[in-house]
Design a protein around this motif. Structure first.
Motif, mmCIF file in Angstrom:
data_model
loop_
_atom_site.group_PDB
_atom_site.id
_atom_site.type_symbol
_atom_site.label_atom_id
_atom_site.label_comp_id
_atom_site.label_asym_id
_atom_site.label_seq_id
_atom_site.Cartn_x
_atom_site.Cartn_y
_atom_site.Cartn_z
ATOM 1 N N PRO A 61 0.830 -1.203 0.000
ATOM 2 C CA PRO A 61 0.000 0.000 0.000
ATOM 3 C C PRO A 61 0.865 1.254 0.000
ATOM 4 C CG PRO A 61 -0.710 -1.555 1.683
ATOM 5 C CD PRO A 61 0.590 -2.061 1.145
ATOM 6 N N PRO A 62 0.410 2.368 -0.550
ATOM 7 C CA PRO A 62 -0.901 2.591 -1.131
ATOM 8 C C PRO A 62 -0.993 2.259 -2.617
ATOM 9 C CG PRO A 62 0.250 4.669 -1.046
ATOM 10 C CD PRO A 62 1.178 3.628 -0.443
ATOM 11 N N GLU A 63 0.119 1.991 -3.280
ATOM 12 C CA GLU A 63 0.069 1.772 -4.723
ATOM 13 C C GLU A 63 -0.406 0.377 -5.111
ATOM 14 O OE1 GLU A 63 3.599 3.077 -6.738
ATOM 15 O OE2 GLU A 63 3.809 4.786 -5.403
ATOM 16 N N LEU A 64 -0.001 -0.641 -4.378
ATOM 17 C CA LEU A 64 -0.419 -2.020 -4.670
ATOM 18 C C LEU A 64 -1.395 -2.454 -3.593
ATOM 19 C CD1 LEU A 64 3.007 -3.581 -5.706
ATOM 20 C CD2 LEU A 64 1.194 -2.736 -7.172
ATOM 21 N N ARG A 65 -2.654 -2.025 -3.767
ATOM 22 C CA ARG A 65 -3.677 -2.209 -2.741
ATOM 23 C C ARG A 65 -4.862 -2.988 -3.301
ATOM 24 N NH1 ARG A 65 -5.166 3.340 -0.833
ATOM 25 N NH2 ARG A 65 -6.350 3.330 -2.754
ATOM 26 N N ASN A 66 -5.472 -3.780 -2.468
ATOM 27 C CA ASN A 66 -6.660 -4.543 -2.842
ATOM 28 C C ASN A 66 -7.704 -3.625 -3.472
ATOM 29 O OD1 ASN A 66 -8.744 -6.401 -3.015
ATOM 30 N ND2 ASN A 66 -9.235 -6.287 -0.851
ATOM 31 N N GLY A 67 -8.212 -4.013 -4.631
ATOM 32 C CA GLY A 67 -9.253 -3.243 -5.303
ATOM 33 C C GLY A 67 -8.748 -2.233 -6.306
ATOM 34 N N THR A 68 -7.442 -1.998 -6.376
ATOM 35 C CA THR A 68 -6.891 -1.040 -7.335
ATOM 36 C C THR A 68 -6.956 -1.627 -8.742
ATOM 37 O OG1 THR A 68 -5.392 -0.210 -5.643
ATOM 38 C CG2 THR A 68 -4.871 0.361 -7.917
ATOM 39 N N ARG A 69 -7.308 -0.784 -9.718
ATOM 40 C CA ARG A 69 -7.384 -1.240 -11.110
ATOM 41 C C ARG A 69 -6.077 -0.966 -11.830
ATOM 42 N NH1 ARG A 69 -11.406 1.129 -14.484
ATOM 43 N NH2 ARG A 69 -11.105 3.016 -13.322
ATOM 44 N N GLU A 94 0.259 -1.417 -15.092
ATOM 45 C CA GLU A 94 0.263 0.038 -14.973
ATOM 46 C C GLU A 94 -1.004 0.447 -14.255
ATOM 47 O OE1 GLU A 94 -0.254 3.543 -18.158
ATOM 48 O OE2 GLU A 94 1.571 2.339 -18.419
ATOM 49 N N ILE A 95 -0.875 1.318 -13.260
ATOM 50 C CA ILE A 95 -2.039 1.775 -12.496
ATOM 51 C C ILE A 95 -2.947 2.576 -13.420
ATOM 52 C CG2 ILE A 95 -2.827 3.153 -10.534
ATOM 53 C CD1 ILE A 95 -0.170 2.470 -9.150
ATOM 54 N N ALA A 96 -4.246 2.237 -13.423
ATOM 55 C CA ALA A 96 -5.180 2.826 -14.379
ATOM 56 C C ALA A 96 -5.815 4.131 -13.895
ATOM 57 C CB ALA A 96 -6.289 1.819 -14.714
ATOM 58 N N ALA A 151 -4.263 8.720 -7.857
ATOM 59 C CA ALA A 151 -3.092 9.577 -7.673
ATOM 60 C C ALA A 151 -1.823 8.973 -8.272
ATOM 61 C CB ALA A 151 -2.881 9.840 -6.179
ATOM 62 N N HIS A 152 -1.751 7.662 -8.351
ATOM 63 C CA HIS A 152 -0.557 6.990 -8.866
ATOM 64 C C HIS A 152 -0.732 6.514 -10.310
ATOM 65 C CE1 HIS A 152 1.052 7.116 -4.815
ATOM 66 N NE2 HIS A 152 -0.096 6.627 -4.386
ATOM 67 N N LYS A 153 -1.732 7.053 -11.000
ATOM 68 C CA LYS A 153 -2.017 6.644 -12.377
ATOM 69 C C LYS A 153 -0.767 6.736 -13.249
ATOM 70 C CE LYS A 153 -4.920 7.678 -16.335
ATOM 71 N NZ LYS A 153 -6.029 8.454 -16.865
ATOM 72 N N GLY A 154 -0.536 5.678 -14.046
ATOM 73 C CA GLY A 154 0.583 5.650 -14.966
ATOM 74 C C GLY A 154 1.826 4.972 -14.418
ATOM 75 N N LYS A 155 1.916 4.804 -13.089
ATOM 76 C CA LYS A 155 3.088 4.129 -12.516
ATOM 77 C C LYS A 155 3.020 2.638 -12.836
ATOM 78 C CE LYS A 155 4.194 7.159 -8.663
ATOM 79 N NZ LYS A 155 4.386 7.223 -7.211
ATOM 80 N N ARG A 156 4.185 2.062 -13.089
ATOM 81 C CA ARG A 156 4.255 0.635 -13.416
ATOM 82 C C ARG A 156 4.845 -0.155 -12.254
ATOM 83 N NH1 ARG A 156 5.562 -0.228 -19.806
ATOM 84 N NH2 ARG A 156 3.821 1.035 -20.538
#
Length: 139
Positions: free
Chosen positions: A11-19, A33-35, A38-43
């Motif tokens: 967390p917070p980037e690799l969190r349950n429910g994140t698309r 890649e986060i869809a 706040a962290h959109k675009g990070k791989r």
């Protein structure tokens, strides 16, 4: 392919429910890649994680490894909480369980023009279980 993480890893980037969107996939890891958010675009790289059954009657233990990802072309109203979506399509052929579920579904996009319904005769029944409301207000 759009996917949803089923277990919090970092967390917070690799969190349950994140698309996420799968960018690359190999036998042991998926690059995603986060869809949204706040962290959109990070791989990130999501590894296969070891899993063991907990309720087995087998005389031996076994383990398997799998990616903690599920396809996410659609999601439940509960999983949609906290998401920001461009377009929302609601299937209201079955009744919504609570006011909050419908509120969450309707507030995921910034414009009423991006909300579409599937509902018989354009309506749905608002189901309220008064016994549950009474019990929770007494607690």
């Amino acid at each position: 392919m759009p996917v949803m993480l089923m277990r919090s890893l970092k967390p917070p980037e690799l969190r349950n429910g994140t698309r996420y969107v799968v960018v690359n996939c190999s036998p042991m890891v998926a690059e995603v890649e986060i869809a949204v958010g706040a962290h959109k675009g990070k791989r990130h790289f999501i590894p296969r994680i070891p899993l063991e059954p907990t309720d087995t009657q087998l005389p031996f233990k076994f383990q398997w490894r799998q990616l903690p990802l599920r396809p996410c072309f659609a999601m439940t109203m509960n999983k949609a909480q906290g998401q920001i979506l461009k377009c929302v399509r609601l299937d209201l052929r079955q009744h919504v369980f609570t006011h909050v579920m419908l509120y969450v579904a309707l507030t995921r996009t910034g414009s009423k023009d991006n909300i579409h319904f599937i509902a018989p005769n354009g309506t749905t029944r608002n189901v309220v279980y008064t016994d549950v409301l009474y019990i929770s207000s007494q607690a």
